[in-house]
Design a protein around this motif. Structure first.
Motif, PDB file in Angstrom:
ATOM      1  N   PRO A 106       0.818  -1.223   0.000  1.00  0.00           N
ATOM      2  CA  PRO A 106       0.000   0.000   0.000  1.00  0.00           C
ATOM      3  C   PRO A 106       0.849   1.269   0.000  1.00  0.00           C
ATOM      4  O   PRO A 106       2.007   1.257   0.417  1.00  0.00           O
ATOM      5  N   GLN A 107       0.254   2.341  -0.484  1.00  0.00           N
ATOM      6  CA  GLN A 107       0.919   3.639  -0.421  1.00  0.00           C
ATOM      7  C   GLN A 107       1.067   4.050   1.042  1.00  0.00           C
ATOM      8  O   GLN A 107       0.204   3.763   1.874  1.00  0.00           O
ATOM      9  N   THR A 108       2.157   4.724   1.353  1.00  0.00           N
ATOM     10  CA  THR A 108       2.423   5.135   2.732  1.00  0.00           C
ATOM     11  C   THR A 108       3.208   6.438   2.765  1.00  0.00           C
ATOM     12  O   THR A 108       4.083   6.674   1.905  1.00  0.00           O
ATOM     13  N   ASN A 109       2.890   7.266   3.735  1.00  0.00           N
ATOM     14  CA  ASN A 109       3.633   8.516   3.912  1.00  0.00           C
ATOM     15  C   ASN A 109       5.060   8.273   4.382  1.00  0.00           C
ATOM     16  O   ASN A 109       5.879   9.194   4.400  1.00  0.00           O
ATOM     17  N   LEU A 110       5.350   7.033   4.777  1.00  0.00           N
ATOM     18  CA  LEU A 110       6.724   6.704   5.152  1.00  0.00           C
ATOM     19  C   LEU A 110       7.674   6.935   3.988  1.00  0.00           C
ATOM     20  O   LEU A 110       8.842   7.279   4.199  1.00  0.00           O
ATOM     21  N   THR A 111       7.194   6.741   2.774  1.00  0.00           N
ATOM     22  CA  THR A 111       8.037   6.984   1.596  1.00  0.00           C
ATOM     23  C   THR A 111       8.525   8.421   1.584  1.00  0.00           C
ATOM     24  O   THR A 111       9.727   8.691   1.519  1.00  0.00           O
ATOM     25  N   ARG A 112       7.586   9.342   1.675  1.00  0.00           N
ATOM     26  CA  ARG A 112       7.944  10.771   1.680  1.00  0.00           C
ATOM     27  C   ARG A 112       8.808  11.135   2.876  1.00  0.00           C
ATOM     28  O   ARG A 112       9.841  11.809   2.743  1.00  0.00           O
ATOM     29  N   ASP A 113       8.420  10.653   4.034  1.00  0.00           N
ATOM     30  CA  ASP A 113       9.098  11.060   5.269  1.00  0.00           C
ATOM     31  C   ASP A 113      10.529  10.516   5.345  1.00  0.00           C
ATOM     32  O   ASP A 113      11.448  11.220   5.790  1.00  0.00           O
ATOM     33  N   ILE A 114      10.713   9.257   4.943  1.00  0.00           N
ATOM     34  CA  ILE A 114      12.055   8.668   5.011  1.00  0.00           C
ATOM     35  C   ILE A 114      12.967   9.266   3.952  1.00  0.00           C
ATOM     36  O   ILE A 114      14.144   9.550   4.217  1.00  0.00           O
ATOM     37  N   ILE A 115      12.436   9.494   2.760  1.00  0.00           N
ATOM     38  CA  ILE A 115      13.237  10.132   1.709  1.00  0.00           C
ATOM     39  C   ILE A 115      13.697  11.513   2.162  1.00  0.00           C
ATOM     40  O   ILE A 115      14.852  11.916   1.956  1.00  0.00           O
ATOM     41  N   ARG A 116      12.777  12.247   2.798  1.00  0.00           N
ATOM     42  CA  ARG A 116      13.123  13.586   3.297  1.00  0.00           C
ATOM     43  C   ARG A 116      14.173  13.496   4.408  1.00  0.00           C
ATOM     44  O   ARG A 116      15.132  14.269   4.421  1.00  0.00           O
ATOM     45  N   VAL A 148      10.863   8.695  12.800  1.00  0.00           N
ATOM     46  CA  VAL A 148      10.128   8.960  11.563  1.00  0.00           C
ATOM     47  C   VAL A 148       8.883   8.078  11.499  1.00  0.00           C
ATOM     48  O   VAL A 148       7.799   8.526  11.107  1.00  0.00           O
ATOM     49  N   VAL A 149       9.035   6.822  11.900  1.00  0.00           N
ATOM     50  CA  VAL A 149       7.905   5.888  11.890  1.00  0.00           C
ATOM     51  C   VAL A 149       6.849   6.321  12.905  1.00  0.00           C
ATOM     52  O   VAL A 149       5.648   6.334  12.609  1.00  0.00           O
ATOM     53  N   VAL A 150       7.281   6.697  14.095  1.00  0.00           N
ATOM     54  CA  VAL A 150       6.352   7.136  15.141  1.00  0.00           C
ATOM     55  C   VAL A 150       5.600   8.388  14.696  1.00  0.00           C
ATOM     56  O   VAL A 150       4.375   8.490  14.864  1.00  0.00           O
ATOM     57  N   SER A 151       6.313   9.326  14.096  1.00  0.00           N
ATOM     58  CA  SER A 151       5.679  10.564  13.635  1.00  0.00           C
ATOM     59  C   SER A 151       4.631  10.272  12.565  1.00  0.00           C
ATOM     60  O   SER A 151       3.525  10.844  12.585  1.00  0.00           O
ATOM     61  N   ALA A 152       4.948   9.377  11.634  1.00  0.00           N
ATOM     62  CA  ALA A 152       3.996   9.015  10.575  1.00  0.00           C
ATOM     63  C   ALA A 152       2.760   8.345  11.176  1.00  0.00           C
ATOM     64  O   ALA A 152       1.631   8.604  10.745  1.00  0.00           O
ATOM     65  N   ALA A 153       2.987   7.492  12.175  1.00  0.00           N
ATOM     66  CA  ALA A 153       1.864   6.823  12.833  1.00  0.00           C
ATOM     67  C   ALA A 153       0.982   7.833  13.558  1.00  0.00           C
ATOM     68  O   ALA A 153      -0.255   7.747  13.516  1.00  0.00           O
ATOM     69  N   GLU A 154       1.596   8.790  14.221  1.00  0.00           N
ATOM     70  CA  GLU A 154       0.834   9.821  14.939  1.00  0.00           C
ATOM     71  C   GLU A 154       0.003  10.667  13.977  1.00  0.00           C
ATOM     72  O   GLU A 154      -1.052  11.180  14.337  1.00  0.00           O
ATOM     73  N   ASP A 155       0.490  10.786  12.736  1.00  0.00           N
ATOM     74  CA  ASP A 155      -0.242  11.549  11.719  1.00  0.00           C
ATOM     75  C   ASP A 155      -1.299  10.703  11.011  1.00  0.00           C
ATOM     76  O   ASP A 155      -1.942  11.170  10.063  1.00  0.00           O
ATOM     77  N   GLY A 156      -1.434   9.440  11.436  1.00  0.00           N
ATOM     78  CA  GLY A 156      -2.506   8.606  10.911  1.00  0.00           C
ATOM     79  C   GLY A 156      -2.140   7.645   9.811  1.00  0.00           C
ATOM     80  O   GLY A 156      -3.034   7.001   9.234  1.00  0.00           O
ATOM     81  N   ASP A 157      -0.859   7.512   9.483  1.00  0.00           N
ATOM     82  CA  ASP A 157      -0.467   6.583   8.417  1.00  0.00           C
ATOM     83  C   ASP A 157      -0.755   5.140   8.842  1.00  0.00           C
ATOM     84  O   ASP A 157      -0.284   4.671   9.890  1.00  0.00           O
ATOM     85  N   LYS A 158      -1.535   4.414   8.025  1.00  0.00           N
ATOM     86  CA  LYS A 158      -1.951   3.056   8.389  1.00  0.00           C
ATOM     87  C   LYS A 158      -0.778   2.087   8.434  1.00  0.00           C
ATOM     88  O   LYS A 158      -0.709   1.228   9.318  1.00  0.00           O
ATOM     89  N   VAL A 159       0.123   2.195   7.491  1.00  0.00           N
ATOM     90  CA  VAL A 159       1.277   1.282   7.448  1.00  0.00           C
ATOM     91  C   VAL A 159       2.147   1.475   8.681  1.00  0.00           C
ATOM     92  O   VAL A 159       2.548   0.507   9.340  1.00  0.00           O
ATOM     93  N   ALA A 160       2.445   2.721   9.025  1.00  0.00           N
ATOM     94  CA  ALA A 160       3.263   3.010  10.208  1.00  0.00           C
ATOM     95  C   ALA A 160       2.577   2.520  11.480  1.00  0.00           C
ATOM     96  O   ALA A 160       3.226   1.968  12.380  1.00  0.00           O
ATOM     97  N   ASN A 161       1.265   2.711  11.560  1.00  0.00           N
ATOM     98  CA  ASN A 161       0.529   2.247  12.734  1.00  0.00           C
ATOM     99  C   ASN A 161       0.569   0.728  12.857  1.00  0.00           C
ATOM    100  O   ASN A 161       0.723   0.192  13.954  1.00  0.00           O
ATOM    101  N   THR A 162       0.454   0.037  11.738  1.00  0.00           N
ATOM    102  CA  THR A 162       0.533  -1.427  11.764  1.00  0.00           C
ATOM    103  C   THR A 162       1.896  -1.891  12.249  1.00  0.00           C
ATOM    104  O   THR A 162       2.006  -2.822  13.055  1.00  0.00           O
ATOM    105  N   ILE A 163       2.943  -1.225  11.795  1.00  0.00           N
ATOM    106  CA  ILE A 163       4.308  -1.579  12.218  1.00  0.00           C
ATOM    107  C   ILE A 163       4.454  -1.411  13.728  1.00  0.00           C
ATOM    108  O   ILE A 163       5.003  -2.288  14.417  1.00  0.00           O
ATOM    109  N   LEU A 164       3.953  -0.317  14.274  1.00  0.00           N
ATOM    110  CA  LEU A 164       4.082  -0.074  15.714  1.00  0.00           C
ATOM    111  C   LEU A 164       3.210  -1.030  16.524  1.00  0.00           C
ATOM    112  O   LEU A 164       3.628  -1.506  17.587  1.00  0.00           O
TER     113      LEU A 164
END
Length: 347
Positions: free
Chosen positions: A200-210, A239-255
């Motif tokens: 699935p698409q995830t904001n982790l892509t943008r956040d980790i690249i940045r 970065v993962v925690v921040s993405a999860a806090e912003d509602g990213d489903k993939v990051a939340n699943t990982i945590l």
């Protein structure tokens, strides 16, 4: 943390009777503290009289190799002694609590090595780093369970009669489940899968690249293998925690997966040692240590872990140490010395 900062030492009179070194050696860093052997029993965390504190790099032999690990340990101990205005001749006891020490043969090898560094009459104790972490929460008493979740992870328990058990802590290949490395590695994998069209698409892509200052996921391969050190990968956890806090489903699943893994490690240890009593309801201390378990504003990993454990063992008593593990290691050595002294004096 209790004690003094680097170089801020009490008067030399405190060193009468020699000094004790406590070492907490991990994958990310190694800390050594120097305590006066003649100090009175600490009444509170803030009353521990730390003469000096030194920091060095990784001392996990499974990560950097045995020679490099031993060099780091010697370096940090000598630095602590120098900062306390003393030398190795004053050392009466050392407790090395180091990650990667997982077998009696590991302990014996380190004991053989350290005996050549200090006076022959000094006492030496070698433990896994989980032991010092537990002692940091119980002020030198070995009873209960500790959960470490930093770069790596381990659950380690000790009963009052000395029985021990552990879960996880086998490194990233065999089992550091729920660790910083595990969380970050899953995030990197999720980015690659998303880029490939297999996930699935995830904001982790943008956040980790940045965060890594690269231009696309294609560059992750070169970044990851240019220096595949565990701590470097684990540094992406915020970065993962921040993405999860912003509602990213993939990051939340990982945590959520990490929480489950960490809780299961503790439950396994507590059951094996019956720390919870025969009915599963007895109280027992659970010391929480490591960057992954530090509180976050929205995504409180340690809080979620405790909730999971409490469903199985309602008597769990979480402890967040007020002194660092290196002080726990030093207090272990100090306690051993006191016990031996009492036995010799027949008291």
């Amino acid at each position: 943390m209790g004690g003094y900062e680097n170089g801020d030492s009490p008067a030399a009179a405190a060193w009468e009777g020699g000094v004790i070194l406590g070492v907490d050696g991990g994958t990310t860093s190694t800390v050594c503290v120097c305590l006066p052997a003649a100090m009175p029993p600490p009444e509170a965390p803030g009353s521990v009289a730390v003469l000096s504190r030194a920091i060095a790099g990784c001392s996990n032999r499974n990560s950097v190799g045995e020679n490099a690990a031993l060099e780091t340990l010697e370096q940090v101990m000598m630095q602590a002694l120098t900062m306390a205005n003393t030398d190795r001749s004053a050392v009466v006891a050392v407790c090395l609590s180091v990650s990667g020490v997982n077998h009696p043969s590991d302990q014996q090898r380190m004991l053989d090595w350290i005996c050549n560094l200090f006076p022959r009459n000094a006492k030496f104790y070698v433990e896994n780093d989980a032991v010092a972490a537990l002692a940091s929460g119980t002020m030198g008493k070995l009873h209960g369970c500790v959960l470490i979740a930093g770069t790596g992870s381990i659950a380690y328990g000790v009963t009052e009669d000395g029985k021990v058990a552990r879960a996880a802590g086998a490194g990233p290949v065999l089992g550091d489940w729920g660790s910083g490395y595990g969380i970050a590695a899953q995030a990197l994998t999720a980015v690659i899968k998303s880029h490939d069209g297999r996930g699935p698409q995830t904001n982790l892509t943008r956040d980790i690249i940045r965060k890594l200052e690269i231009s696309s996921p294609d560059e992750l391969i070169g970044w990851a293998y240019a220096d595949p050190s565990w701590a470097r990968i684990a540094a992406l956890v915020p970065v993962v925690v921040s993405a999860a806090e912003d509602g990213d489903k993939v990051a939340n699943t990982i945590l959520h997966d990490a929480v489950q893994e960490l809780a299961e490690s503790v439950v396994a240890v507590v059951r094996r040692l019956t720390l919870c009593g025969e009915d599963g309801k007895d109280q027992f201390p659970l010391v929480l240590v490591g960057g992954v378990l530090e509180g976050n504003k929205k995504w409180d990993i340690s809080g979620e872990v405790i909730k999971c454990i409490s469903k199985v063992f309602p008597g769990v008593c979480p402890i967040r140490p007020e002194v660092e593990p290196a002080i726990g290691a030093a207090l272990l050595a100090w306690s051993h010395l006191r016990k031996e002294s009492k036995l010799q004096n027949g008291s």
